[in-house]
Design a protein around this motif. Structure first.
Motif, PDB file in Angstrom:
ATOM      1  N   ARG A   7       0.986  -0.756   0.478  1.00 25.43           N
ATOM      2  CA  ARG A   7       0.000   0.222   0.094  1.00 25.43           C
ATOM      3  C   ARG A   7       0.684   1.145   0.391  1.00 25.43           C
ATOM      4  O   ARG A   7       0.605   1.918  -0.746  1.00 25.43           O
ATOM      5  CB  ARG A   7      -0.758  -0.108   1.465  1.00 25.43           C
ATOM      6  CG  ARG A   7      -2.100  -1.120   1.273  1.00 25.43           C
ATOM      7  CD  ARG A   7      -3.003  -0.469   2.117  1.00 25.43           C
ATOM      8  NE  ARG A   7      -2.578  -1.362   3.655  1.00 25.43           N
ATOM      9  CZ  ARG A   7      -2.629  -2.443   4.005  1.00 25.43           C
ATOM     10  NH1 ARG A   7      -3.851  -3.445   4.250  1.00 25.43           N
ATOM     11  NH2 ARG A   7      -2.462  -2.636   5.090  1.00 25.43           N
ATOM     12  N   LYS A   8       1.624   1.417   0.979  1.00 25.02           N
ATOM     13  CA  LYS A   8       2.743   2.246   1.184  1.00 25.02           C
ATOM     14  C   LYS A   8       3.858   2.469   1.428  1.00 25.02           C
ATOM     15  O   LYS A   8       4.081   1.334   2.468  1.00 25.02           O
ATOM     16  CB  LYS A   8       2.218   3.539   2.154  1.00 25.02           C
ATOM     17  CG  LYS A   8       0.420   3.828   1.728  1.00 25.02           C
ATOM     18  CD  LYS A   8       0.846   5.095   0.848  1.00 25.02           C
ATOM     19  CE  LYS A   8      -0.444   5.986   0.550  1.00 25.02           C
ATOM     20  NZ  LYS A   8      -0.126   6.958  -0.557  1.00 25.02           N
ATOM     21  N   LYS A  48      12.934   9.218  -3.691  1.00 26.64           N
ATOM     22  CA  LYS A  48      11.545   9.429  -4.448  1.00 26.64           C
ATOM     23  C   LYS A  48      11.396   9.797  -5.943  1.00 26.64           C
ATOM     24  O   LYS A  48      11.274   8.955  -6.840  1.00 26.64           O
ATOM     25  CB  LYS A  48      10.794  10.120  -4.024  1.00 26.64           C
ATOM     26  CG  LYS A  48       9.125   9.697  -4.234  1.00 26.64           C
ATOM     27  CD  LYS A  48       8.280  10.614  -4.346  1.00 26.64           C
ATOM     28  CE  LYS A  48       6.946  10.673  -4.599  1.00 26.64           C
ATOM     29  NZ  LYS A  48       5.289  11.097  -3.615  1.00 26.64           N
ATOM     30  N   PRO A  51       4.873   3.420  -8.498  1.00 25.58           N
ATOM     31  CA  PRO A  51       4.438   4.125  -8.684  1.00 25.58           C
ATOM     32  C   PRO A  51       5.120   5.302  -7.886  1.00 25.58           C
ATOM     33  O   PRO A  51       4.749   4.931  -6.449  1.00 25.58           O
ATOM     34  CB  PRO A  51       2.764   4.087  -8.403  1.00 25.58           C
ATOM     35  CG  PRO A  51       2.866   2.529  -8.953  1.00 25.58           C
ATOM     36  CD  PRO A  51       4.694   1.990  -8.804  1.00 25.58           C
ATOM     37  N   ALA A  52       3.995   6.674  -7.141  1.00 18.47           N
ATOM     38  CA  ALA A  52       4.841   7.527  -6.566  1.00 18.47           C
ATOM     39  C   ALA A  52       3.700   8.015  -5.665  1.00 18.47           C
ATOM     40  O   ALA A  52       3.866   8.387  -5.005  1.00 18.47           O
ATOM     41  CB  ALA A  52       4.325   8.918  -7.132  1.00 18.47           C
ATOM     42  N   LYS A  53       2.937   7.055  -5.953  1.00 14.52           N
ATOM     43  CA  LYS A  53       1.602   7.005  -4.547  1.00 14.52           C
ATOM     44  C   LYS A  53       2.055   6.350  -3.850  1.00 14.52           C
ATOM     45  O   LYS A  53       1.153   6.940  -2.675  1.00 14.52           O
ATOM     46  CB  LYS A  53       0.465   6.992  -5.374  1.00 14.52           C
ATOM     47  CG  LYS A  53      -0.071   5.132  -6.137  1.00 14.52           C
ATOM     48  CD  LYS A  53      -1.522   5.237  -6.892  1.00 14.52           C
ATOM     49  CE  LYS A  53      -1.308   4.294  -7.651  1.00 14.52           C
ATOM     50  NZ  LYS A  53      -2.708   3.711  -7.677  1.00 14.52           N
ATOM     51  N   LEU A  54       2.441   4.896  -4.348  1.00 14.86           N
ATOM     52  CA  LEU A  54       2.595   4.691  -2.849  1.00 14.86           C
ATOM     53  C   LEU A  54       4.375   4.852  -1.979  1.00 14.86           C
ATOM     54  O   LEU A  54       4.243   3.798  -0.899  1.00 14.86           O
ATOM     55  CB  LEU A  54       3.622   3.079  -3.377  1.00 14.86           C
ATOM     56  CG  LEU A  54       2.818   2.074  -4.356  1.00 14.86           C
ATOM     57  CD1 LEU A  54       4.004   0.579  -5.108  1.00 14.86           C
ATOM     58  CD2 LEU A  54       1.517   1.878  -3.555  1.00 14.86           C
ATOM     59  N   VAL A  93       5.896   7.602   0.077  1.00  8.87           N
ATOM     60  CA  VAL A  93       5.742   8.268   1.754  1.00  8.87           C
ATOM     61  C   VAL A  93       6.646   9.616   1.859  1.00  8.87           C
ATOM     62  O   VAL A  93       7.622   8.097   1.896  1.00  8.87           O
ATOM     63  CB  VAL A  93       5.176   7.984   2.339  1.00  8.87           C
ATOM     64  CG1 VAL A  93       4.139   9.327   3.555  1.00  8.87           C
ATOM     65  CG2 VAL A  93       3.791   7.815   2.024  1.00  8.87           C
TER      66      VAL A  93
END
Length: 124
Positions: free
Chosen positions: A39-40, A68, A77-80, A82
């Motif tokens: 997820r992250k 990053k 994917p950048a959304k993964l 943080v």
């Protein structure tokens, strides 16, 4: 263990650069991340104790951001990802009482970026 310490990732004082060996390590990490359903992932930037707290906080964030950018360029994917900077607040090695080469070595280890799974899975 929920932390992967990636040696050489921005470990030069006051810089947020990726060394050649860092790029090779991150390329391997990117390949793994793309095949593991996560997820992250937190990209946790750290500094040594040299400089002001504010400067070190910003530097730690920039180091994590550099990682990053590299991982995203490798197809993660950048959304993964943080980005989090911890400045000098979480040293890997205490520098209390150290001098000379021991102090220098400890500071080098404290300048790092760690990858932490935010969903309980270990990143290796």
């Amino acid at each position: 263990r929920d932390v992967e310490r990636s040696r050489g990732l921005g470990d030069v004082y006051k810089r947020q650069v990726l060394t050649e060996s860092s790029a090779a390590t991150l390329s391997k990490v990117a390949r793994i991340i793309k095949f593991i359903p996560l997820r992250k992932i937190e990209l946790a930037g750290h500094t040594d104790d040299v400089g002001s707290l504010a400067d070190n906080q910003l530097l730690s964030e920039r180091r994590a951001q550099a990682v990053k950018r590299y991982l995203v360029a490798e197809g993660v994917p950048a959304k993964l990802l943080v980005v989090k900077g911890y400045g000098e607040s979480q040293p890997l090695i205490s520098i209390d009482g150290l001098e000379g080469s021991a102090l220098s070595k400890a500071r080098t280890h404290n300048r790092r970026v760690e990858l932490r799974s935010l969903d309980g899975r270990t990143q290796r």
